[in-house]
Scaffold this motif. Structure first.
Motif, PDB file in Angstrom:
ATOM      1  N   GLY A   1       0.768  -1.228   0.000  1.00 28.36           N
ATOM      2  CA  GLY A   1       0.000   0.000   0.000  1.00 28.36           C
ATOM      3  C   GLY A   1       0.801   1.281   0.000  1.00 28.36           C
ATOM      4  O   GLY A   1       0.223   2.370   0.040  1.00 28.36           O
ATOM      5  N   VAL A   2       2.140   1.181  -0.048  1.00 27.30           N
ATOM      6  CA  VAL A   2       2.947   2.399  -0.184  1.00 27.30           C
ATOM      7  C   VAL A   2       2.655   3.058  -1.527  1.00 27.30           C
ATOM      8  O   VAL A   2       2.458   4.271  -1.621  1.00 27.30           O
ATOM      9  CB  VAL A   2       4.447   2.068  -0.054  1.00 27.30           C
ATOM     10  CG1 VAL A   2       5.305   3.311  -0.282  1.00 27.30           C
ATOM     11  CG2 VAL A   2       4.739   1.456   1.309  1.00 27.30           C
ATOM     12  N   PHE A   3       2.651   2.248  -2.575  1.00 27.52           N
ATOM     13  CA  PHE A   3       2.205   2.678  -3.896  1.00 27.52           C
ATOM     14  C   PHE A   3       0.814   2.112  -4.152  1.00 27.52           C
ATOM     15  O   PHE A   3       0.488   1.011  -3.689  1.00 27.52           O
ATOM     16  CB  PHE A   3       3.145   2.166  -4.986  1.00 27.52           C
ATOM     17  CG  PHE A   3       4.543   2.720  -4.936  1.00 27.52           C
ATOM     18  CD1 PHE A   3       4.778   4.029  -4.566  1.00 27.52           C
ATOM     19  CD2 PHE A   3       5.632   1.933  -5.271  1.00 27.52           C
ATOM     20  CE1 PHE A   3       6.064   4.546  -4.524  1.00 27.52           C
ATOM     21  CE2 PHE A   3       6.922   2.428  -5.230  1.00 27.52           C
ATOM     22  CZ  PHE A   3       7.142   3.743  -4.851  1.00 27.52           C
ATOM     23  N   GLY A   4       0.040   2.850  -4.928  1.00 26.90           N
ATOM     24  CA  GLY A   4      -1.260   2.315  -5.330  1.00 26.90           C
ATOM     25  C   GLY A   4      -1.150   1.331  -6.468  1.00 26.90           C
ATOM     26  O   GLY A   4      -1.994   0.455  -6.637  1.00 26.90           O
ATOM     27  N   GLY A   5      -0.091   1.488  -7.292  1.00 23.85           N
ATOM     28  CA  GLY A   5       0.096   0.606  -8.433  1.00 23.85           C
ATOM     29  C   GLY A   5       1.483   0.775  -9.004  1.00 23.85           C
ATOM     30  O   GLY A   5       2.244   1.665  -8.587  1.00 23.85           O
ATOM     31  N   ALA A   6       1.811  -0.080  -9.963  1.00 24.10           N
ATOM     32  CA  ALA A   6       3.138  -0.050 -10.567  1.00 24.10           C
ATOM     33  C   ALA A   6       3.068  -0.624 -11.975  1.00 24.10           C
ATOM     34  O   ALA A   6       2.261  -1.518 -12.255  1.00 24.10           O
ATOM     35  CB  ALA A   6       4.138  -0.860  -9.735  1.00 24.10           C
TER      36      ALA A   6
END
Length: 277
Positions: A205-210
């Motif tokens: 959950g640090v990034f929403g997506g990659a």
């Protein structure tokens, strides 16, 4: 879960694999800043630490689990058939050689091409991410709740590094077009230089997506497993479910992933692939 997956003791394999990676952490930490030892072409290289860790982990995994390993540096069993470990001994090698802590050890178990189990060890950040099919995601051995879903506009998105003048499977100018389109549609863009970091941070959950443009299973298998275990979605850039033969990886919370796919379709449409990479 396939019949082959159900025949495997995934919790035991996860514990065993974690112990094997733990045994390699000291070598990884001590070797930070190692120079290039093997030139692979372009700007790609491997350090002696890559080679030493891959040999060590491969020998231990094959001895303790009786499952073959396919590694970035030395190859190995075909990961398409049956259970096979897929190993990247030093992900983010440029970061590692430069002394940057955004780098780690990636290990996935693929079963008939499906990402079934994943471990991402980030020793320089003190983080260990692990999961098998059906979850939960474990961070430093503790189960964590799936992160909340977001709208694309609320999310930080990790984007794979690239050369805007490059060709290949996904041409650099089109990657630049997509990056430009995303920059006005998301909260933040981040480029860490490590697919393993991007996907572990997405799972937690640090990034929403990659978005990762690599086709290499050792880059993507662990992360795809982690994201799915945390309730996320992992596909290729065309929206097909990620498998070991996929040419790319797009991952995220369901809402974020759907938003990423909309921007991809609007910006590049059906992304044709060159056969040379």
């Amino acid at each position: 879960m396939s019949g082959t997956e159900s025949a495997l003791d995934l919790p035991r394999l996860l514990d065993t694999a974690g112990a094997v990676l733990d045994d390699a952490v000291e070598i990884f930490v001590d070797g930070l800043g190692a120079p290039s030892a093997v030139y692979k072409g372009g700007k790609d290289f491997a350090t002696q630490v890559d080679l030493d860790i891959e040999r060590r982990i491969t020998a231990q995994l094959e001895d303790r689990t009786q499952i073959p390993v396919h590694g970035e540096e030395f190859g190995g069993a075909d990961p398409v058939d049956g259970p096979v470990w897929v190993l990247d001994p030093v992900d983010g090698t440029f970061n590692y050689s430069a002394g940057m802590p955004l780098t780690g050890i990636l290990l996935g178990l693929v079963v008939d091409g499906e990402a079934t189990l994943g471990l991402t060890w980030l020793p320089l950040l003190g983080r260990k991410y692990a999961a098998h099919a059906d979850g939960p995601l474990l961070v430093n051995g503790e189960a964590v709740e799936p992160p909340p879903d977001l709208e694309l506009e609320e999310a930080a998105i990790a984007y794979g590094s690239f050369n805007a003048k490059g060709g290949g499977r996904y041409a650099g100018d089109r990657r630049a077009d997509l990056l430009s389109a995303l920059s006005s549609r998301v909260a933040r863009i981040r480029m860490t230089g490590s697919t393993g970091v991007d996907m572990a941070f997405t799972a937690s959950g640090v990034f929403g997506g990659a978005i990762a443009f690599s086709r290499h299973p050792w880059d993507n298998a662990a992360g795809a497993a982690l994201v799915r275990a945390a309730g996320g979605v992992a596909t290729d850039i065309a929206g097909n479910r990620w498998t070991v033969t996929s040419p790319s990886l797009v991952a995220g919370r369901p809402g974020v992933h759907a938003g990423l796919m909309r921007v991809i379709r609007e910006t590049v449409g059906e992304w044709s692939e060159s056969p040379d990479l």
